[in-house]
Design a protein around this motif. Sequence first.
Motif, mmCIF file in Angstrom:
data_model
loop_
_atom_site.group_PDB
_atom_site.id
_atom_site.type_symbol
_atom_site.label_atom_id
_atom_site.label_comp_id
_atom_site.label_asym_id
_atom_site.label_seq_id
_atom_site.Cartn_x
_atom_site.Cartn_y
_atom_site.Cartn_z
ATOM 1 N N GLY A 192 -17.157 36.171 49.885
ATOM 2 C CA GLY A 192 -15.909 35.424 49.843
ATOM 3 C C GLY A 192 -15.471 35.058 48.433
ATOM 4 N N ARG A 193 -16.413 34.662 47.576
ATOM 5 C CA ARG A 193 -16.046 34.250 46.212
ATOM 6 C C ARG A 193 -15.467 35.410 45.408
ATOM 7 N NH1 ARG A 193 -20.878 30.223 44.044
ATOM 8 N NH2 ARG A 193 -20.538 28.552 45.592
ATOM 9 N N ARG A 194 -15.883 36.608 45.701
ATOM 10 C CA ARG A 194 -15.351 37.769 44.996
ATOM 11 C C ARG A 194 -13.995 38.188 45.564
ATOM 12 N NH1 ARG A 194 -19.945 41.905 46.102
ATOM 13 N NH2 ARG A 194 -18.570 43.313 44.932
ATOM 14 N N PHE A 195 -13.823 38.038 46.864
ATOM 15 C CA PHE A 195 -12.633 38.557 47.537
ATOM 16 C C PHE A 195 -11.447 37.603 47.482
ATOM 17 C CE2 PHE A 195 -9.995 38.871 51.361
ATOM 18 C CZ PHE A 195 -9.656 40.208 51.357
ATOM 19 N N LEU A 196 -11.658 36.335 47.736
ATOM 20 C CA LEU A 196 -10.564 35.404 47.989
ATOM 21 C C LEU A 196 -9.638 35.159 46.790
ATOM 22 C CD1 LEU A 196 -12.335 32.797 50.288
ATOM 23 C CD2 LEU A 196 -10.715 34.576 50.938
ATOM 24 N N PRO A 197 -10.137 35.057 45.549
ATOM 25 C CA PRO A 197 -9.196 34.786 44.451
ATOM 26 C C PRO A 197 -8.060 35.799 44.355
ATOM 27 C CG PRO A 197 -11.449 34.431 43.719
ATOM 28 C CD PRO A 197 -11.538 35.044 45.085
ATOM 29 N N GLY A 241 -10.036 42.421 47.132
ATOM 30 C CA GLY A 241 -9.180 41.247 47.149
ATOM 31 C C GLY A 241 -7.914 41.450 46.335
ATOM 32 N N LEU A 242 -8.049 42.051 45.153
ATOM 33 C CA LEU A 242 -6.878 42.317 44.315
ATOM 34 C C LEU A 242 -5.924 43.292 44.991
ATOM 35 C CD1 LEU A 242 -8.620 42.624 40.835
ATOM 36 C CD2 LEU A 242 -7.113 40.770 41.582
#
Length: 414
Positions: free
Chosen positions: A266-271, A236-237
């Motif tokens: 999703g919680r790990r990727f989206l931010p 995600g980053l």
Amino acid sequence: MTLLARLDKALGGLAADAALYGLAAVFALVTALTSTLLPHRAWGAVAAWCYFGAFLVVAGQLVLGRPRWRMALAWAVWAGTALVPLLVEAVQRAGGHAGRAQEEVLVVEHMGERLASTGTPYLGSEAIAALPPAEQLLGYAPYQPGMAVFGLPRAAFGDVWWTDARIWFAAATAAALIAAVRMLPYGGSLVRAVQFATVLPVCALTLATGGDDLPVLALALLALACCAAGRYGAAGLVVGAAAALKLFALPIVVVLAVLALTTGNGRRFLPGALGLPVLALLPAFLVDGDAFVENVIRFPLGHGLVTSPAQSPFPGYLIAQAVPGGRYVAAGLLLAVAAAVAVVLMRRPPRTASTAALFCGYGLLAAILLMPTTRFGYLLYPLALLVWAPALGAALSRPTGTSAPRGDTALYRL
């Protein structure tokens, strides 16, 4: 196994290697002799010799029947066909030689200067209109605000060779590609993947003369490798950083977001994927939101004060030029394809990084072909993404610690 896959693996991959380096040598030579763009001619004059040398090395391997050092050769050819011409052109440019950089290099460096002095990398429409007509095109910066980072060294330290934006494009590209390679198991598919992100002429030429697309591509490939390795937070980053540089990364963000949600990550990727582009955009938008819209939205869509030079003769451009109301027809076709891809993406979402790479590759290929304004060089995105899919798929079936053949170990473990 398909015919294409059999040809790719023929003689341990050496047959395709020989074809790649041989055809690339011809392309570079023709570019050196016929191109009307001075940076391209300078690139071809250096790269042709390196491609030809690589062809001779592979020919010798074919005679001996020993397909070794393939990864090492790919990195060496990249150095000779991209990094060396880049350094030569950067040094010559710093010494006062004209025609040693494409316009996008100047645009990015101007972005860095404006960011350092005004807080936004963009000029508003009135400021662009006030420029002499010959300079209005360079007044536009059709990139995300994060791209200005590559222009900051020039703004801080002046016109010396190492502040050339391409030097920093290359550094970011190399770092991302090496990190991606380290995450994937060694094999013939990984060698081919590296070749299509580095020594393929459309990549090497682009990095040496312009370069702004290569960090975006490399970060996208690293994000896919992170997904293949189960590192969705890092993915995600990384893809968020790519989207902070160029809008071209946004379709990749969407596909990887679907992959992350489908696999429960999703919680790990989206931010990171959503947060970094917003954080990069917010300061510039607060300083002058209309300038951002003028540069990043209106200009690429053909509504700026001048016309974009991105006019390669793909179907979208030809339709826009030859058909009455063609720009709207091309835009309609582009939207229809985007909708079709979205439907397929929702009904059959990707569950592996390899499948996600195929979605990204074919989707971007369709977009590039149908966009009213586009460049031939943009093909580096779908070509690399599609060829990386087998290497990403190998991460599911082979251990990451698979060792490289003798001669490739050092450069594989960089």
